[in-house]
Scaffold this active site. Structure first.
Site, PDB file in Angstrom:
ATOM      1  N   GLU A  64       0.806  -1.222   0.000  1.00 38.49           N
ATOM      2  CA  GLU A  64       0.000   0.000   0.000  1.00 38.49           C
ATOM      3  C   GLU A  64       0.845   1.280   0.000  1.00 38.49           C
ATOM      4  OE1 GLU A  64      -2.972  -0.187   3.074  1.00 38.49           O
ATOM      5  OE2 GLU A  64      -3.880  -1.984   2.262  1.00 38.49           O
ATOM      6  N   GLU A 101      -5.360  -8.719   1.080  1.00 40.42           N
ATOM      7  CA  GLU A 101      -6.015  -8.355   2.350  1.00 40.42           C
ATOM      8  C   GLU A 101      -7.483  -8.123   2.074  1.00 40.42           C
ATOM      9  OE1 GLU A 101      -4.408  -5.053   4.590  1.00 40.42           O
ATOM     10  OE2 GLU A 101      -2.341  -5.657   4.126  1.00 40.42           O
TER      11      GLU A 101
HETATM   12  C1  FCB Z   1      -4.658  -2.003   5.529  1.00 39.86           C
HETATM   13  C2  FCB Z   1      -3.279  -2.299   6.086  1.00 39.86           C
HETATM   14  C3  FCB Z   1      -3.271  -3.318   7.184  1.00 39.86           C
HETATM   15  C4  FCB Z   1      -4.441  -3.165   8.117  1.00 39.86           C
HETATM   16  C5  FCB Z   1      -5.731  -3.062   7.364  1.00 39.86           C
HETATM   17  C6  FCB Z   1      -6.962  -2.945   8.229  1.00 39.86           C
HETATM   18  O1  FCB Z   1      -4.657  -0.743   4.932  1.00 39.86           O
HETATM   19  O2  FCB Z   1      -2.430  -2.764   5.051  1.00 39.86           O
HETATM   20  O3  FCB Z   1      -2.046  -3.241   7.839  1.00 39.86           O
HETATM   21  O4  FCB Z   1      -4.249  -2.097   8.950  1.00 39.86           O
HETATM   22  O5  FCB Z   1      -5.688  -1.965   6.472  1.00 39.86           O
END
Ligand code: FCB
Length: 441
Positions: free
Chosen positions: A163, A348
């Site tokens: 990110e 994620e």
């Molecule tokens: C993302 C992050 C991760 C976590 C989630 C909820 O942006 O990569 O570390 O905090 O959000």
């Protein structure tokens, strides 16, 4: 019943600073998150990432737990300040931890997917200017080489940066993440140097091993009036996707960012745009935006000063993030159709809800429903022809949720931060069934 292709990866994702704790063990140096979390008012509950989930000391048991859940993959990040405490000099004891982790995973038949940078920049590099300085990208490539020398023989999947949007804009523009600077020009330079660091790290890894490497982006569907959508899609998605996959920065985004200019030098876009083997997609929600919003704090990024979030009346998680699983299908289909074909992984996806431990169990039905809808949405994308290779739920364990602290839980496994006791939640049991069966019941 939706069945997934054979060999599909079912894992969870974590990051070093959020779970490891042990921030001074075995020669680990300070990261920008240690410094930031120590400053009053930066983290909602006043805590730091120590002890977090104490994973540094409990790693074998945590890996055994993944194995009991039937998971076949695990996405973790390495703490750069463990491997190079001053950002440069190698600390063998720090590297040893990840060596042991990789071996432990392999012993349990779990495929390791390693992320080199999940936001914990060594503090000495921030003291020399941090990501707004080009030098940091070179130091990152050196660190990538050190890690690859040690682990690339056993780790088949690599992500350079997690990110970059968050690292650049939350870290250097809005200042809600470490290092907490509020300097839009620095954020724009940081975005470029994170991408340059990615490209250089890809070269460093490839020169050492034939392994698959890519980057992980947080991407969003964007909805609202046309100009707001163009701007936010530009800043949030295309500012990263276009140089990575098309070899140029989008002209309209460069215009929106003025007076801040991206410090591109000759050859940079070729380095950034070199082909990758995979793209990690982090998806939690869409952005619904408007240039005539309701007056709530705006998005506070350079180039988006006159745009705000709007509510669409959808259900939300405890962080106020809208829930709309179709957004994941749409995003994956968009990536597959608009950008050159590259295998995709959901790196994620997950939901924050408050949990209650009752008689030693956590019935987190809202999280379970979120995951179930999103796993189905991923299957819909596969059925539409998207080359999706794996899904990693965020997160294995409740953890240190950055500036929110410990109060915001995303884990499939509940952590009591006093005792460090782990309890598999109902969502974790459900996910275990999905992983074992390779299908959504
Ligand atoms: C993302 C992050 C991760 C976590 C989630 C909820 O942006 O990569 O570390 O905090 O959000």
């Amino acid at each position: 019943m939706s069945t997934f292709p054979s060999g599909f990866l079912w894992g969870t994702a974590t990051s070093a600073y959020q779970i490891e704790g042990a921030t001074t063990a075995d020669g680990r140096g300070m990261s920008i998150w240690d410094t930031f979390a120590d400053e009053p008012g930066r983290v909602a509950d006043g805590h730091t990432g120590d002890p977090a989930a104490d994973h540094y000391h409990r790693m074998p048991a945590d890996v055994a737990l993944m194995s009991e859940l039937g998971l076949n993959a695990y996405r973790f990040s390495l703490a750069w300040p463990r491997v190079c405490p001053d950002g440069v000099t190698v600390n063998p004891a720090g590297l040893d931890f990840y060596d042991r982790l990789v071996d432990e995973l392999l012993t349990h038949g779990i495929t390791p997917s390693a992320t080199l940078y999940h936001w914990d920049l060594p503090q000495p590099l921030e003291d020399r200017g941090g990501w707004p300085e080009r030098e940091t990208a070179y130091r990152f490539a050196d660190y990538a080489g050190v890690v690859a020398d040690r682990l690339a023989d056993r780790v088949p999947l690599w992500t350079t940066v997690n990110e970059p949007w968050c690292a650049a804009f939350l870290g250097y523009a809005s200042g809600v993440h470490a290092p907490g600077r509020r300097d839009p020009g620095a954020a724009v330079a940081a975005a470029h140097h994170l991408l340059l660091g990615h490209g250089l790290a890809v070269q460093a890894i490839r020169s050492r091993a034939a392994t698959r490497v890519g980057i992980t982006l947080n991407l969003f569907g964007v909805f609202g009036d046309a100009d707001a959508v163009r701007r936010i899609d530009g800043l949030q998605n295309r500012l990263f996707l276009d140089p990575l996959f098309r070899g140029f920065y989008p002209a309209d985004v460069l215009d929106d960012l003025l007076p801040y200019a991206i410090p591109v030098r000759d050859g940079d876009v070729e380095i950034i745009g070199a082909p990758m083997d995979l793209l990690g997609v982090n998806f939690y929600r869409d952005h619904a935006v408007s240039s005539a919003w309701d007056g709530s704090p705006n998005l506070d990024w350079p180039g988006s000063e006159h745009i705000g979030h709007v509510r669409r009346g959808l259900p939300v998680t405890d962080l106020g993030w809208e829930i709309r699983a179709a957004g994941l299908t749409e995003l994956l289909v968009r990536l597959a159709s608009e950008y050159p074909t590259v295998p995709l992984y959901v790196h994620e996806n997950g939901a924050c809800f408050a949990d209650v431990v009752m008689d030693g169990a956590v019935h987190d039905h809202a999280r379970l429903a979120y995951l179930s809808d999103h796993v189905r949405a991923a299957h819909t994308a596969l059925a539409a022809g998207v080359d999706l290779r794996g899904y990693f739920a965020w997160s294995l364990l409740d953890n240190f949720e950055w500036s929110e602290g410990y109060g915001r839980r995303f884990g499939l496994v509940h952590v009591d931060f006093e005792t460090q006791r782990r309890i598999v939640k109902a969502s974790g049991e459900w996910y275990s069934e999905v992983a074992r069966g390779n299908r959504v019941p």
